[in-house]
Design a protein around this motif. Structure first.
Motif, PDB file in Angstrom:
ATOM      1  N   GLU A 218       0.826  -1.212   0.000  1.00  0.00           N
ATOM      2  CA  GLU A 218       0.000   0.000   0.000  1.00  0.00           C
ATOM      3  C   GLU A 218       0.856   1.256   0.000  1.00  0.00           C
ATOM      4  OE1 GLU A 218      -3.556   2.165   2.603  1.00  0.00           O
ATOM      5  OE2 GLU A 218      -2.655   0.280   3.300  1.00  0.00           O
ATOM      6  N   LEU A 219       0.480   2.189  -0.864  1.00  0.00           N
ATOM      7  CA  LEU A 219       1.109   3.506  -0.933  1.00  0.00           C
ATOM      8  C   LEU A 219       0.012   4.549  -0.812  1.00  0.00           C
ATOM      9  CD1 LEU A 219       3.943   4.707  -3.217  1.00  0.00           C
ATOM     10  CD2 LEU A 219       1.821   5.990  -3.199  1.00  0.00           C
ATOM     11  N   CYS A 220       0.196   5.537   0.052  1.00  0.00           N
ATOM     12  CA  CYS A 220      -0.886   6.488   0.275  1.00  0.00           C
ATOM     13  C   CYS A 220      -0.341   7.774   0.902  1.00  0.00           C
ATOM     14  CB  CYS A 220      -1.949   5.889   1.200  1.00  0.00           C
ATOM     15  SG  CYS A 220      -1.287   5.311   2.786  1.00  0.00           S
ATOM     16  N   GLU A 221      -1.223   8.762   1.020  1.00  0.00           N
ATOM     17  CA  GLU A 221      -0.883   9.952   1.779  1.00  0.00           C
ATOM     18  C   GLU A 221      -1.351   9.759   3.210  1.00  0.00           C
ATOM     19  OE1 GLU A 221      -3.096  13.477   0.618  1.00  0.00           O
ATOM     20  OE2 GLU A 221      -4.399  12.197  -0.584  1.00  0.00           O
ATOM     21  N   GLU A 222      -0.979  10.676   4.092  1.00  0.00           N
ATOM     22  CA  GLU A 222      -1.346  10.567   5.497  1.00  0.00           C
ATOM     23  C   GLU A 222      -2.859  10.468   5.636  1.00  0.00           C
ATOM     24  OE1 GLU A 222      -0.061  10.627   9.657  1.00  0.00           O
ATOM     25  OE2 GLU A 222       0.641   9.951   7.708  1.00  0.00           O
ATOM     26  N   GLY A 223      -3.305   9.513   6.423  1.00  0.00           N
ATOM     27  CA  GLY A 223      -4.732   9.230   6.532  1.00  0.00           C
ATOM     28  C   GLY A 223      -5.375   9.829   7.773  1.00  0.00           C
ATOM     29  N   THR A 231       1.002  20.679  12.740  1.00  0.00           N
ATOM     30  CA  THR A 231       1.160  21.205  11.389  1.00  0.00           C
ATOM     31  C   THR A 231       2.623  21.105  10.959  1.00  0.00           C
ATOM     32  OG1 THR A 231      -0.670  22.761  11.704  1.00  0.00           O
ATOM     33  CG2 THR A 231       0.866  23.217   9.901  1.00  0.00           C
ATOM     34  N   GLY A 232       2.838  20.496   9.798  1.00  0.00           N
ATOM     35  CA  GLY A 232       4.198  20.374   9.282  1.00  0.00           C
ATOM     36  C   GLY A 232       5.034  19.298   9.946  1.00  0.00           C
ATOM     37  N   GLU A 233       4.417  18.408  10.701  1.00  0.00           N
ATOM     38  CA  GLU A 233       5.173  17.393  11.435  1.00  0.00           C
ATOM     39  C   GLU A 233       5.977  16.478  10.513  1.00  0.00           C
ATOM     40  OE1 GLU A 233       4.280  13.707  14.547  1.00  0.00           O
ATOM     41  OE2 GLU A 233       2.867  15.385  14.424  1.00  0.00           O
ATOM     42  N   LEU A 234       5.450  16.225   9.327  1.00  0.00           N
ATOM     43  CA  LEU A 234       6.149  15.357   8.380  1.00  0.00           C
ATOM     44  C   LEU A 234       6.862  16.148   7.283  1.00  0.00           C
ATOM     45  CD1 LEU A 234       3.562  12.436   8.060  1.00  0.00           C
ATOM     46  CD2 LEU A 234       5.730  12.445   9.299  1.00  0.00           C
ATOM     47  N   ASN A 249       6.904  18.732   2.019  1.00  0.00           N
ATOM     48  CA  ASN A 249       5.872  17.834   2.552  1.00  0.00           C
ATOM     49  C   ASN A 249       6.204  16.376   2.219  1.00  0.00           C
ATOM     50  OD1 ASN A 249       3.559  16.552   3.421  1.00  0.00           O
ATOM     51  ND2 ASN A 249       2.278  17.283   1.737  1.00  0.00           N
ATOM     52  N   CYS A 250       6.426  15.584   3.259  1.00  0.00           N
ATOM     53  CA  CYS A 250       6.774  14.164   3.056  1.00  0.00           C
ATOM     54  C   CYS A 250       5.807  13.258   3.810  1.00  0.00           C
ATOM     55  CB  CYS A 250       8.213  13.911   3.491  1.00  0.00           C
ATOM     56  SG  CYS A 250       9.447  14.754   2.470  1.00  0.00           S
ATOM     57  N   ARG A 273       7.826   1.911   7.355  1.00  0.00           N
ATOM     58  CA  ARG A 273       7.408   2.892   6.372  1.00  0.00           C
ATOM     59  C   ARG A 273       8.580   3.434   5.552  1.00  0.00           C
ATOM     60  NH1 ARG A 273       3.197   1.359   8.154  1.00  0.00           N
ATOM     61  NH2 ARG A 273       1.352   2.569   8.771  1.00  0.00           N
ATOM     62  N   ILE A 274       8.246   3.839   4.337  1.00  0.00           N
ATOM     63  CA  ILE A 274       9.106   4.711   3.537  1.00  0.00           C
ATOM     64  C   ILE A 274       8.319   5.994   3.310  1.00  0.00           C
ATOM     65  CG2 ILE A 274      10.351   5.045   1.364  1.00  0.00           C
ATOM     66  CD1 ILE A 274      10.587   2.029   1.107  1.00  0.00           C
ATOM     67  N   TYR A 275       8.795   7.093   3.871  1.00  0.00           N
ATOM     68  CA  TYR A 275       8.131   8.388   3.704  1.00  0.00           C
ATOM     69  C   TYR A 275       8.826   9.168   2.592  1.00  0.00           C
ATOM     70  CZ  TYR A 275       5.594   7.755   8.110  1.00  0.00           C
ATOM     71  OH  TYR A 275       4.756   7.296   9.106  1.00  0.00           O
ATOM     72  N   PHE A 276       8.037   9.852   1.780  1.00  0.00           N
ATOM     73  CA  PHE A 276       8.612  10.604   0.667  1.00  0.00           C
ATOM     74  C   PHE A 276       7.730  11.804   0.325  1.00  0.00           C
ATOM     75  CE2 PHE A 276       5.646   7.633  -1.203  1.00  0.00           C
ATOM     76  CZ  PHE A 276       5.076   8.309  -2.251  1.00  0.00           C
ATOM     77  N   GLY A 277       8.268  12.675  -0.517  1.00  0.00           N
ATOM     78  CA  GLY A 277       7.518  13.823  -0.996  1.00  0.00           C
ATOM     79  C   GLY A 277       7.778  14.063  -2.463  1.00  0.00           C
ATOM     80  N   PHE A 278       7.023  14.970  -3.025  1.00  0.00           N
ATOM     81  CA  PHE A 278       7.205  15.362  -4.429  1.00  0.00           C
ATOM     82  C   PHE A 278       7.911  16.726  -4.432  1.00  0.00           C
ATOM     83  CE2 PHE A 278       3.396  12.641  -4.400  1.00  0.00           C
ATOM     84  CZ  PHE A 278       3.847  11.634  -5.246  1.00  0.00           C
ATOM     85  N   PHE A 279       9.175  16.716  -4.791  1.00  0.00           N
ATOM     86  CA  PHE A 279      10.015  17.902  -4.702  1.00  0.00           C
ATOM     87  C   PHE A 279       9.978  18.665  -6.013  1.00  0.00           C
ATOM     88  CE2 PHE A 279      14.051  20.103  -5.187  1.00  0.00           C
ATOM     89  CZ  PHE A 279      14.191  20.740  -3.964  1.00  0.00           C
ATOM     90  N   ASN A 280       9.508  19.923  -5.967  1.00  0.00           N
ATOM     91  CA  ASN A 280       9.395  20.726  -7.185  1.00  0.00           C
ATOM     92  C   ASN A 280      10.005  22.111  -7.023  1.00  0.00           C
ATOM     93  OD1 ASN A 280       7.588  21.974  -5.512  1.00  0.00           O
ATOM     94  ND2 ASN A 280       5.820  21.787  -6.889  1.00  0.00           N
ATOM     95  N   ARG A 281      10.927  22.264  -6.088  1.00  0.00           N
ATOM     96  CA  ARG A 281      11.471  23.587  -5.774  1.00  0.00           C
ATOM     97  C   ARG A 281      12.470  24.081  -6.831  1.00  0.00           C
ATOM     98  NH1 ARG A 281      10.937  24.314  -0.140  1.00  0.00           N
ATOM     99  NH2 ARG A 281       9.003  23.258   0.474  1.00  0.00           N
ATOM    100  N   ILE A 282      13.126  23.164  -7.532  1.00  0.00           N
ATOM    101  CA  ILE A 282      14.121  23.563  -8.524  1.00  0.00           C
ATOM    102  C   ILE A 282      13.468  23.767  -9.885  1.00  0.00           C
ATOM    103  CG2 ILE A 282      16.214  22.855  -9.752  1.00  0.00           C
ATOM    104  CD1 ILE A 282      17.074  21.417  -7.201  1.00  0.00           C
ATOM    105  N   ASP A 283      12.673  22.799 -10.316  1.00  0.00           N
ATOM    106  CA  ASP A 283      11.959  22.901 -11.591  1.00  0.00           C
ATOM    107  C   ASP A 283      10.531  22.409 -11.382  1.00  0.00           C
ATOM    108  OD1 ASP A 283      10.944  22.865 -14.144  1.00  0.00           O
ATOM    109  OD2 ASP A 283      12.664  21.863 -15.062  1.00  0.00           O
ATOM    110  N   PRO A 284       9.561  23.315 -11.248  1.00  0.00           N
ATOM    111  CA  PRO A 284       8.176  22.916 -10.995  1.00  0.00           C
ATOM    112  C   PRO A 284       7.598  21.987 -12.051  1.00  0.00           C
ATOM    113  CG  PRO A 284       8.464  25.266 -10.639  1.00  0.00           C
ATOM    114  CD  PRO A 284       9.729  24.779 -11.282  1.00  0.00           C
ATOM    115  N   LEU A 285       8.148  22.034 -13.262  1.00  0.00           N
ATOM    116  CA  LEU A 285       7.627  21.184 -14.338  1.00  0.00           C
ATOM    117  C   LEU A 285       8.276  19.809 -14.357  1.00  0.00           C
ATOM    118  CD1 LEU A 285       7.384  23.790 -17.254  1.00  0.00           C
ATOM    119  CD2 LEU A 285       5.581  23.010 -15.704  1.00  0.00           C
TER     120      LEU A 285
END
Length: 298
Positions: A218-223, A231-234, A249-250, A273-285
């Motif tokens: 299972e892969l999901c966002e925080e439930g 706020t911002g704990e992860l 946000n991870c 768990r493996i926690y991760f985020g979608f990093f778009n700070r350098i190139d949003p596209l």
């Protein structure tokens, strides 16, 4: 066990003219710039340079300048053997020398000269597959494994921020319930899949759905517990080069639910768990997957 990629004269189309040779060298140079590391070394035999120089000078003195292009490749270590003996090792099963599995590098569209196609590396994708198999077949302890995955999966960002007071590294694999060594293949599978995944900009829902279809667990966002967290704990601060990108946000996570080889039939683990985020700070596209934590449930 680690990987070695070996260069031969036959790795290049040396009779195809300057343009093609330079294109092939450019491709190799890019591969080495990304992948040359402690886990992946590039090698040549002790007669490689001499044979290359002889070939160019005997073909035409006008081609002698090309030697400089071959030397401007980055770090290539020399092995204490000639080309024939090096190729024998590569063609052997397993192709091991000094605790490394050796493979021959070959330019795309060039003739394959190894006995088996699997003994030849053409590009980063094939090299990553080889390295994944080494990780699975020759388990290492968690610190070495953590360093190795950073060398191999170059499309990912791994949290390493020694200056942070609390969250310094992604690697908490020693805290995996049931023993890190029993989850290596599951971790590697996740990293391999997401390393190859092309993130869709600004579409978290679709990314999670598509990534889930590629993965075993299972892969999901925080439930439900999201409302119980601060706020911002992860959120995590990622350091890339000399720049620190704060509050990524991870909350997204992958559940390592079963030991390797026990999917849906062994003990169920709810705390890995493996926690991760979608990093778009350098190139949003062109967002990148950022690995924040591999270990216990946070």
């Amino acid at each position: 066990m680690k990987a070695g990629v070996c260069l031969f004269l036959e790795s290049f189309s040396l009779d195809s003219g300057e343009k093609i040779i330079l294109e092939q060298l450019s491709h190799l140079r890019s591969l080495m710039a990304r992948m040359n590391s402690e886990f992946i070394k590039f090698y040549k035999s002790n007669e490689y340079d001499c044979k290359l120089a002889t070939m160019f000078y005997s073909t035409s003195p006008d081609m002698a300048w090309m030697m400089g292009q071959f030397y401007d490749m980055g770090k290539i270590d020399t092995l204490p053997m000639d080309c024939d003996n090096l190729l024998k090792i590569i063609n052997s099963v397993p192709p091991v020398y000094n605790s490394r599995m050796l493979y021959m590098y070959n330019s795309i569209d060039n003739t394959i000269v190894t006995e088996n196609r699997q003994s030849t590396v053409l590009n980063e994708k094939e090299l990553v597959i080889i390295c994944r198999n080494i990780l699975d077949s020759f388990p290492s302890e968690y610190i070495e494994y953590g360093n190795s995955v950073k060398d191999i999966f170059k499309n990912l960002i791994f949290l390493e921020n020694e200056e942070h007071p609390t969250f310094k590294t992604f690697n908490s694999m020693n805290k995996i319930k049931g023993g890190f060594e029993n989850f290596i293949k599951g971790i590697t599978e996740f990293l391999f899949v997401v390393n190859n995944y092309e993130v869709i900009p600004q579409d978290t829902f679709k990314n999670i759905k598509q990534m889930s279809a590629l993965l075993r667990y299972e892969l999901c966002e925080e439930g439900g517990k999201k409302s119980e967290r601060k706020t911002g704990e992860l959120d995590r601060d990622f350091k890339i080069g000399k720049t620190v990108y704060k509050d990524v946000n991870c909350e997204f996570h992958y559940k390592l639910s079963y030991k390797d080889g026990q999917f849906n039939k062994g003990t169920y683990y709810n705390d890995n768990r493996i926690y991760f985020g979608f990093f778009n700070r350098i190139d949003p596209l062109k967002p990148t997957i950022a690995i924040a934590h591999i270990g216990e449930h946070l």
